[in-house]
Write a protein that holds these residues in place. Structure first.
Motif, PDB file in Angstrom:
ATOM      1  N   ALA A 278      -5.714  15.753 -12.418  1.00 52.31           N
ATOM      2  CA  ALA A 278      -5.279  14.894 -11.383  1.00 52.31           C
ATOM      3  C   ALA A 278      -6.490  14.271 -10.830  1.00 52.31           C
ATOM      4  N   ALA A 279      -7.817  14.800 -10.823  1.00 56.43           N
ATOM      5  CA  ALA A 279      -8.832  14.192 -10.445  1.00 56.43           C
ATOM      6  C   ALA A 279      -9.298  12.703 -11.476  1.00 56.43           C
ATOM      7  N   ARG A 280      -9.152  13.095 -12.674  1.00 60.00           N
ATOM      8  CA  ARG A 280      -9.181  11.957 -13.554  1.00 60.00           C
ATOM      9  C   ARG A 280      -8.311  10.796 -13.188  1.00 60.00           C
ATOM     10  N   ALA A 281      -7.186  11.108 -12.732  1.00 56.63           N
ATOM     11  CA  ALA A 281      -6.288  10.093 -12.686  1.00 56.63           C
ATOM     12  C   ALA A 281      -6.656   9.476 -11.255  1.00 56.63           C
ATOM     13  N   LEU A 282      -7.254  10.111 -10.390  1.00 55.74           N
ATOM     14  CA  LEU A 282      -7.767   9.488  -9.203  1.00 55.74           C
ATOM     15  C   LEU A 282      -8.878   8.567  -9.651  1.00 55.74           C
ATOM     16  N   VAL A 283      -9.841   9.267  -9.835  1.00 52.76           N
ATOM     17  CA  VAL A 283     -11.054   8.179 -10.070  1.00 52.76           C
ATOM     18  C   VAL A 283     -10.893   7.193 -11.206  1.00 52.76           C
ATOM     19  N   ALA A 284      -9.877   7.230 -12.018  1.00 56.52           N
ATOM     20  CA  ALA A 284      -9.545   6.055 -12.935  1.00 56.52           C
ATOM     21  C   ALA A 284      -8.454   5.085 -12.544  1.00 56.52           C
ATOM     22  N   SER A 285      -7.928   5.401 -11.323  1.00 52.69           N
ATOM     23  CA  SER A 285      -7.012   4.622 -10.839  1.00 52.69           C
ATOM     24  C   SER A 285      -7.413   3.116 -10.731  1.00 52.69           C
ATOM     25  N   PRO A 286      -6.400   2.250 -11.372  1.00 46.80           N
ATOM     26  CA  PRO A 286      -6.763   0.866 -11.429  1.00 46.80           C
ATOM     27  C   PRO A 286      -6.710  -0.074 -10.398  1.00 46.80           C
ATOM     28  N   VAL A 287      -6.130   0.570  -9.167  1.00 48.55           N
ATOM     29  CA  VAL A 287      -6.192   0.054  -7.939  1.00 48.55           C
ATOM     30  C   VAL A 287      -6.870   1.024  -6.612  1.00 48.55           C
ATOM     31  N   PRO A 288      -7.565   0.261  -5.633  1.00 47.49           N
ATOM     32  CA  PRO A 288      -8.407   1.172  -4.882  1.00 47.49           C
ATOM     33  C   PRO A 288      -7.768   2.216  -4.074  1.00 47.49           C
ATOM     34  N   ILE A 289      -8.074   3.253  -3.824  1.00 43.19           N
ATOM     35  CA  ILE A 289      -7.605   4.750  -3.077  1.00 43.19           C
ATOM     36  C   ILE A 289      -8.580   4.814  -2.021  1.00 43.19           C
TER      37      ILE A 289
ATOM     38  N   ALA B 276      -7.452   0.246   2.558  1.00 45.83           N
ATOM     39  CA  ALA B 276      -6.877  -0.296   1.421  1.00 45.83           C
ATOM     40  C   ALA B 276      -6.040  -1.730   1.379  1.00 45.83           C
ATOM     41  N   ARG B 277      -5.482  -1.831   2.604  1.00 42.11           N
ATOM     42  CA  ARG B 277      -5.116  -3.209   2.950  1.00 42.11           C
ATOM     43  C   ARG B 277      -5.972  -4.262   3.041  1.00 42.11           C
ATOM     44  N   SER B 278      -7.103  -4.219   3.334  1.00 42.71           N
ATOM     45  CA  SER B 278      -7.913  -4.943   3.687  1.00 42.71           C
ATOM     46  C   SER B 278      -8.727  -5.628   2.434  1.00 42.71           C
ATOM     47  N   LEU B 279      -8.544  -4.793   1.278  1.00 38.64           N
ATOM     48  CA  LEU B 279      -8.995  -5.097   0.158  1.00 38.64           C
ATOM     49  C   LEU B 279      -8.100  -5.852  -0.767  1.00 38.64           C
TER      50      LEU B 279
ATOM     51  N   ILE C  89       0.931  -1.212  -0.032  1.00 35.43           N
ATOM     52  CA  ILE C  89       0.128  -0.032  -0.008  1.00 35.43           C
ATOM     53  C   ILE C  89       0.898   1.324   0.085  1.00 35.43           C
ATOM     54  N   ILE C  90       0.745   2.151  -0.858  1.00 35.62           N
ATOM     55  CA  ILE C  90       1.417   3.237  -0.946  1.00 35.62           C
ATOM     56  C   ILE C  90       0.644   4.633  -0.733  1.00 35.62           C
ATOM     57  N   GLU C  91       1.172   5.189   0.432  1.00 32.31           N
ATOM     58  CA  GLU C  91       0.460   6.446   0.647  1.00 32.31           C
ATOM     59  C   GLU C  91       1.318   7.667  -0.002  1.00 32.31           C
ATOM     60  N   LEU C  92       0.257   8.532  -0.725  1.00 33.12           N
ATOM     61  CA  LEU C  92       0.514   9.761  -1.182  1.00 33.12           C
ATOM     62  C   LEU C  92       0.352  10.997  -0.419  1.00 33.12           C
ATOM     63  N   ARG C  93       1.041  11.896   0.170  1.00 31.51           N
ATOM     64  CA  ARG C  93       0.468  12.771   1.217  1.00 31.51           C
ATOM     65  C   ARG C  93       0.823  14.075   0.514  1.00 31.51           C
ATOM     66  N   LEU C  94      -0.210  14.727   0.432  1.00 33.98           N
ATOM     67  CA  LEU C  94      -0.271  15.957  -0.131  1.00 33.98           C
ATOM     68  C   LEU C  94       0.722  17.068   0.863  1.00 33.98           C
ATOM     69  N   ALA C  95       1.546  17.637   0.294  1.00 32.42           N
ATOM     70  CA  ALA C  95       2.496  18.230   0.981  1.00 32.42           C
ATOM     71  C   ALA C  95       3.018  19.891   0.652  1.00 32.42           C
ATOM     72  N   ARG C  96       1.973  20.588   0.110  1.00 32.18           N
ATOM     73  CA  ARG C  96       2.248  21.903  -0.241  1.00 32.18           C
ATOM     74  C   ARG C  96       1.639  22.856   0.833  1.00 32.18           C
TER      75      ARG C  96
ATOM     76  N   GLY D 204       3.904  -1.201  -8.462  1.00 30.95           N
ATOM     77  CA  GLY D 204       3.151  -2.604  -8.007  1.00 30.95           C
ATOM     78  C   GLY D 204       2.228  -2.420  -6.908  1.00 30.95           C
ATOM     79  N   ALA D 205       1.711  -1.262  -6.574  1.00 27.06           N
ATOM     80  CA  ALA D 205       0.933  -0.996  -5.424  1.00 27.06           C
ATOM     81  C   ALA D 205      -0.087  -1.666  -5.713  1.00 27.06           C
ATOM     82  N   HIS D 206      -0.791  -2.427  -4.698  1.00 27.74           N
ATOM     83  CA  HIS D 206      -2.226  -2.910  -4.459  1.00 27.74           C
ATOM     84  C   HIS D 206      -3.034  -2.011  -4.031  1.00 27.74           C
ATOM     85  N   GLY D 207      -2.824  -0.942  -3.540  1.00 28.75           N
ATOM     86  CA  GLY D 207      -3.594   0.122  -3.112  1.00 28.75           C
ATOM     87  C   GLY D 207      -3.081   1.422  -2.713  1.00 28.75           C
TER      88      GLY D 207
END
Length: 259
Positions: free
Chosen positions: A86-97, A199-202, A12-19, A44-47
């Motif tokens: 950015a919004a489209r990249a999130l909504v169309a992600s092939p793995v759960p977010i 995310a890990r539970s999925l 599981i990869i965490e992406l933290r907004l940091a601006r 290879g992130a699963h979530g």
């Protein structure tokens, strides 16, 4: 300094907004988010857990920056294209977010959260100053595009979405949970961990059935952000309407920014 902090928690990869200070969404941050999402999937992130804060998950689009563009419609169009990219990249992600919302999430911040599969939102430690989430566009002189309205309707239902959108309302964490706008309430320091755990539970379930089922279930969310439902050129033209500009200038005054 990186505007997106990437942290691996197993698969599981965490992406933290940091601006800092409030993760206002300018083209640089939006592009960084889109690139970080792509890199996480390639690794290879699963979530994925999208986090931000504390106090503010994301304050939405960077209004002072947008207003500084003046009559440069090309630059304004680029800024909004970066956001919707950015919004489209999130909504169309092939793995759960899962979104870990450790603070306020107005306007564009709420859009990012709506693009995720699951939303964990913190309850403010100060009951007198609750965290809020919502699409407050009408309060700042804007019209949420049809596609954004579709995202809200699919989560809270059409009638409730209408009430929220027309009034530009911003429910508190507990109110948002009660209407299904967020899926889980947590302490501020636990939001990221809870998003990661969801995310890990999925990821523990059979992978192909989960991803195929998710793809079918989220087809309407992906379609909501198709350009035909955003009408970006029309949106940018409306940006320059007198009442919209007056409302946006009032926002700058409240922020203590020069016009």
């Amino acid at each position: 300094m990186a505007q997106i902090e990437t942290r691996a928690h197993g698969d599981i990869i965490e992406l933290r907004l940091a601006r800092g200070p409030v993760n206002a969404l300018d083209p640089t941050l939006c592009t960084a988010l889109r690139d970080a999402l792509a890199a996480a999937v390639r690794s290879g992130a699963h979530g994925i857990a999208l986090t931000g804060g504390p106090s503010v998950f994301s304050a939405g689009l960077d209004v002072p920056y947008l207003m500084s563009l003046g009559e440069d419609r090309g630059a304004l169009m680029h800024a909004w294209e970066a956001f919707f990219g950015a919004a489209r990249a999130l909504v169309a992600s092939p793995v759960p977010i899962a979104a870990g919302i450790a603070g306020h999430a107005p306007a564009g911040g709420c859009v990012l959260a709506l693009c995720c599969d699951y939303r964990v939102m913190a309850r403010s430690p100060d009951a007198a100053k609750p965290f809020r989430i919502g699409l407050n566009e009408t309060q700042v002189g804007l019209v949420a595009p049809e596609g954004i309205q579709r995202l809200l309707r699919r989560v809270v239902g059409p009638h409730r979405a209408e009430r929220l959108l027309v009034g530009g309302l911003m429910p508190t964490t507990d109110e948002a949970f009660a209407i299904g706008l967020v899926d889980e309430v947590a302490f501020v320091d636990d939001t990221a961990a809870r998003a990661i755990e969801w995310a890990r539970s999925l990821s523990m379930l059979p992978r192909h059935p989960v991803l195929e089922t998710r793809s079918i279930a989220r087809a309407d969310a992906v379609d909501a952000l198709h350009p035909r439902h955003i009408e970006l050129e029309r949106f940018v033209e409306a940006w320059y309407l007198p009442d919209t500009q007056a409302a946006l200038r009032a926002v700058l005054e409240r922020l203590g920014k020069p016009r």
